[in-house]
Enzyme design. Structure first.
Site, PDB file in Angstrom:
ATOM      1  N   GLY A  51       0.806  -1.165  -0.280  1.00  0.00           N
ATOM      2  CA  GLY A  51      -0.069  -0.083   0.006  1.00  0.00           C
ATOM      3  C   GLY A  51       0.875   1.335  -0.013  1.00  0.00           C
ATOM      4  O   GLY A  51       2.255   1.389  -0.092  1.00  0.00           O
ATOM      5  N   ALA A  52      -0.033   2.384  -0.128  1.00  0.00           N
ATOM      6  CA  ALA A  52       0.850   3.769  -0.118  1.00  0.00           C
ATOM      7  C   ALA A  52       1.739   3.600   1.425  1.00  0.00           C
ATOM      8  O   ALA A  52       2.872   4.220   1.093  1.00  0.00           O
ATOM      9  CB  ALA A  52      -0.264   4.854   0.067  1.00  0.00           C
ATOM     10  N   SER A  79      -1.784 -10.315  -3.155  1.00  0.00           N
ATOM     11  CA  SER A  79      -0.207  -9.801  -3.257  1.00  0.00           C
ATOM     12  C   SER A  79       0.837 -10.955  -3.167  1.00  0.00           C
ATOM     13  O   SER A  79       1.763 -10.685  -3.315  1.00  0.00           O
ATOM     14  CB  SER A  79       0.087  -8.425  -2.471  1.00  0.00           C
ATOM     15  N   CYS A 173      -3.063  11.001  10.608  1.00  0.00           N
ATOM     16  CA  CYS A 173      -2.224  11.919   9.704  1.00  0.00           C
ATOM     17  C   CYS A 173      -2.369  13.368   9.872  1.00  0.00           C
ATOM     18  O   CYS A 173      -1.397  14.368   9.966  1.00  0.00           O
ATOM     19  CB  CYS A 173      -2.023  11.472   8.234  1.00  0.00           C
ATOM     20  N   HIS A 286      -0.898  16.949   2.893  1.00  0.00           N
ATOM     21  CA  HIS A 286      -1.875  17.546   3.583  1.00  0.00           C
ATOM     22  C   HIS A 286      -1.478  19.091   3.844  1.00  0.00           C
ATOM     23  O   HIS A 286      -0.339  19.417   4.169  1.00  0.00           O
ATOM     24  CB  HIS A 286      -2.443  17.049   4.675  1.00  0.00           C
TER      25      HIS A 286
HETATM   26  N1  NAP Z   1      -2.468   6.985   3.316  1.00  0.00           N
HETATM   27  C1  NAP Z   1      -1.901   7.709   4.478  1.00  0.00           C
HETATM   28  O1  NAP Z   1      -1.391   8.729   4.265  1.00  0.00           O
HETATM   29  C2  NAP Z   1      -2.335   7.071   5.872  1.00  0.00           C
HETATM   30  C3  NAP Z   1      -1.929   8.136   6.897  1.00  0.00           C
HETATM   31  C4  NAP Z   1      -2.047   7.536   8.229  1.00  0.00           C
HETATM   32  C5  NAP Z   1      -2.533   6.308   8.429  1.00  0.00           C
HETATM   33  N2  NAP Z   1      -2.943   5.567   7.245  1.00  0.00           N
HETATM   34  C6  NAP Z   1      -3.604   4.234   7.622  1.00  0.00           C
HETATM   35  O2  NAP Z   1      -2.609   3.179   7.180  1.00  0.00           O
HETATM   36  C7  NAP Z   1      -3.480   2.058   6.619  1.00  0.00           C
HETATM   37  C8  NAP Z   1      -3.324   1.776   5.095  1.00  0.00           C
HETATM   38  O3  NAP Z   1      -3.229   2.944   4.353  1.00  0.00           O
HETATM   39  P1  NAP Z   1      -2.783   3.187   2.777  1.00  0.00           P
HETATM   40  O4  NAP Z   1      -3.203   4.464   2.684  1.00  0.00           O
HETATM   41  O5  NAP Z   1      -1.319   2.575   2.651  1.00  0.00           O
HETATM   42  O6  NAP Z   1      -3.768   2.048   2.095  1.00  0.00           O
HETATM   43  P2  NAP Z   1      -3.669   1.284   0.746  1.00  0.00           P
HETATM   44  O7  NAP Z   1      -2.756   1.872  -0.049  1.00  0.00           O
HETATM   45  O8  NAP Z   1      -4.986   0.882   0.362  1.00  0.00           O
HETATM   46  O9  NAP Z   1      -2.867  -0.171   1.105  1.00  0.00           O
HETATM   47  C9  NAP Z   1      -3.622  -1.198   1.990  1.00  0.00           C
HETATM   48  C10 NAP Z   1      -2.685  -2.219   2.334  1.00  0.00           C
HETATM   49  O10 NAP Z   1      -3.242  -3.245   2.991  1.00  0.00           O
HETATM   50  C11 NAP Z   1      -3.178  -4.425   2.665  1.00  0.00           C
HETATM   51  N3  NAP Z   1      -4.254  -5.123   2.842  1.00  0.00           N
HETATM   52  C12 NAP Z   1      -5.657  -5.302   2.564  1.00  0.00           C
HETATM   53  N4  NAP Z   1      -6.328  -6.425   2.666  1.00  0.00           N
HETATM   54  C13 NAP Z   1      -5.276  -7.144   3.507  1.00  0.00           C
HETATM   55  C14 NAP Z   1      -5.642  -8.395   4.205  1.00  0.00           C
HETATM   56  N5  NAP Z   1      -6.880  -8.898   4.344  1.00  0.00           N
HETATM   57  N6  NAP Z   1      -4.465  -8.887   4.595  1.00  0.00           N
HETATM   58  C15 NAP Z   1      -3.159  -8.315   4.675  1.00  0.00           C
HETATM   59  N7  NAP Z   1      -3.079  -6.997   3.954  1.00  0.00           N
HETATM   60  C16 NAP Z   1      -4.369  -6.398   3.460  1.00  0.00           C
HETATM   61  C17 NAP Z   1      -2.950  -4.191   1.112  1.00  0.00           C
HETATM   62  O11 NAP Z   1      -2.485  -5.241   0.387  1.00  0.00           O
HETATM   63  P3  NAP Z   1      -2.996  -5.831  -1.004  1.00  0.00           P
HETATM   64  O12 NAP Z   1      -2.210  -4.843  -1.845  1.00  0.00           O
HETATM   65  O13 NAP Z   1      -2.713  -7.232  -0.808  1.00  0.00           O
HETATM   66  O14 NAP Z   1      -4.591  -5.565  -1.027  1.00  0.00           O
HETATM   67  C18 NAP Z   1      -1.943  -3.041   1.001  1.00  0.00           C
HETATM   68  O15 NAP Z   1      -0.757  -3.339   1.194  1.00  0.00           O
HETATM   69  C19 NAP Z   1      -4.983   2.453   7.229  1.00  0.00           C
HETATM   70  O16 NAP Z   1      -5.318   1.812   8.180  1.00  0.00           O
HETATM   71  C20 NAP Z   1      -5.006   3.940   6.913  1.00  0.00           C
HETATM   72  O17 NAP Z   1      -5.847   4.482   7.627  1.00  0.00           O
HETATM   73  C21 NAP Z   1      -2.748   5.793   5.914  1.00  0.00           C
END
Ligand code: NAP
Length: 378
Positions: A51-52, A79, A173, A286
């Protein structure tokens, strides 16, 4: 290294953005790979590595030369088997299961709240210290909610090798970015009330949202109807109230995180906080307008000096050339930028300030903050 740029596709390209391995690929299957030069550090697991935030974890671990003796890269079944380059080696992503945490010292989680709720306690039970990026445990009593520059004391005594697992939560964040700037001022003059308006980037909603913004931008420019899979409405050339669920009190969940998490991090249940959170069609980083009301007087020159000396803060406040923080300038950067530092004319004396803050929320708002926490565990 694995940084996501303002213009990159995400899901499809996230592996190709990593450098090509220079040495023979090292394969990871059900066992962890031992990196030869770092035999004394902790064993790591990165949950949600595709993920991101997960990709940014790899980038930050590399940039900060985080010591580890082994690393396990975990994501969903979708994945499993994919290849990820990291520090000139090729790793195979493994499916996250209950057995993933055997022998793991530190687990960096960023796979969403439900995954954290299910697998976080399993990892802790197996003796790992979990640093969780989701909102699952942030408000749970006894779980430290930590910004290293702000409240490192909250995780005092939690160390690798202490003989048990533990859970530490990374704040939201927008909250991290806001409090990085507001806390040094709060320490000086005590914030009584804080009014925050956010301008939040696509990256905050993950890799797929970044891809959708890019796709929609192209579609709109080509006169085609925009694809709306992640957000319910057109995002390109538009802005809208944050997509988090709206609660009975009219605030959305993102706004209430700012309210509740600020109180917990500052250990001040009396501070008054209100927020309006908006998604803007910015790819990454942001921005936030923050209005502060202080108990003690604080003039803008003193505030500027305090911020210039604050860890993790960069002041960009050039009135003569109208140069202030922008999301583009802070993208892929560690520092949180602050500008537009000015006395709030609507408040008496020097009891109010307005500031404008920008920070890369995939980095300081998520991966960097979590890795800084992990560094304090060593
Ligand atoms: N983006 C931000 O700026 C940010 C900031 C602070 C906190 N967060 C938090 O960090 C978390 C991830 O955010 P993100 O933005 O990185 O989301 P994202 O890009 O959608 O990535 C999600 C990740 O979770 C994995 N995943 C989904 N379902 C899964 C499962 N059943 N088992 C294992 N892995 C699984 C995905 O793997 P696959 O590729 O295999 O689906 C991917 O690696 C969230 O809780 C979000 O609230 C994000």
């Amino acid at each position: 290294m694995a940084a996501l740029s303002q213009s990159h596709h995400l899901h499809s390209n996230c592996f190709s953005r990593l450098p090509t391995p220079k040495s023979k690929p090292l394969r990871l299957s059900s066992t962890r790979v031992r990196m030869s030069l770092q035999e004394t550090g902790p064993s790591l697991a990165v949950v949600g590595v595709t993920g991101a935030v997960g990709q940014e974890f790899l980038s930050v671990l590399s940039d900060r030369d985080f010591p580890f003796r082994s690393i396990k890269l975990l994501a969903s079944k979708r994945s499993a088997g994919k290849s990820v380059s990291f520090q000139n080696h090729s790793f195979t992503v493994e499916e996250l299961t209950a057995d993933s945490f055997n022998g793991i010292d530190i687990a960096l989680f960023s796979a969403g709240g439900s995954i954290s709720k299910e697998f976080g306690p399993i990892a802790v039970e197996k003796g790992a210290i979990v640093v969780d990026n989701s909102s699952a445990f942030r408000m749970v009593e006894g779980v430290p909610l930590v910004i290293p520059e702000v409240n490192p004391d909250a995780m005092e005594g939690i160390k690798v090798g202490m003989g048990r697992g533990a859970l530490i939560a990374n704040p939201n964040c927008s909250t991290i970015i806001c409090l990085m700037a507001a806390t040094p001022l709060h320490r000086h003059a005590k914030v009584k009330r804080m009014v925050v308006s956010t301008y939040q980037a696509a990256s905050g909603a993950g890799a797929a949202a970044m891809h959708e913004l890019e796709l929609q931008t192209r579609e709109v420019l080509e006169g085609k109807p925009p694809t709306c899979n992640i957000f319910k409405q057109q995002y390109a050339f538009n802005l809208f109230s944050h997509n988090a669920p709206v609660l009975e009190n009219g605030y959305n969940e993102e706004e209430m995180k700012m309210v509740k998490e600020t109180r917990k991090i500052w250990n001040d249940m009396d501070v008054k906080v209100t927020a309006t959170c908006i998604r803007v069609p910015v790819m990454r980083a942001h921005a936030e307008s923050v209005n502060l009301q202080f108990e003690k007087p604080l003039d803008e020159d003193t505030a500027r000096e305090i911020l210039k000396n604050a860890p993790g803060i960069v002041v960009i406040d050039d009135r003569s050339s109208n140069h202030f923080p922008t999301p583009l300038e802070v993208s892929n950067k560690d520092g949180v930028a602050v500008g537009r530092i000015r006395r709030d004319l609507s408040q008496d004396g020097n009891h109010g300030l307005d500031i404008f803050v920008c920070g890369d929320q995939v980095r300081k708002g998520a991966a960097l903050n979590a890795v800084q926490i992990a560094e304090m565990l060593l």
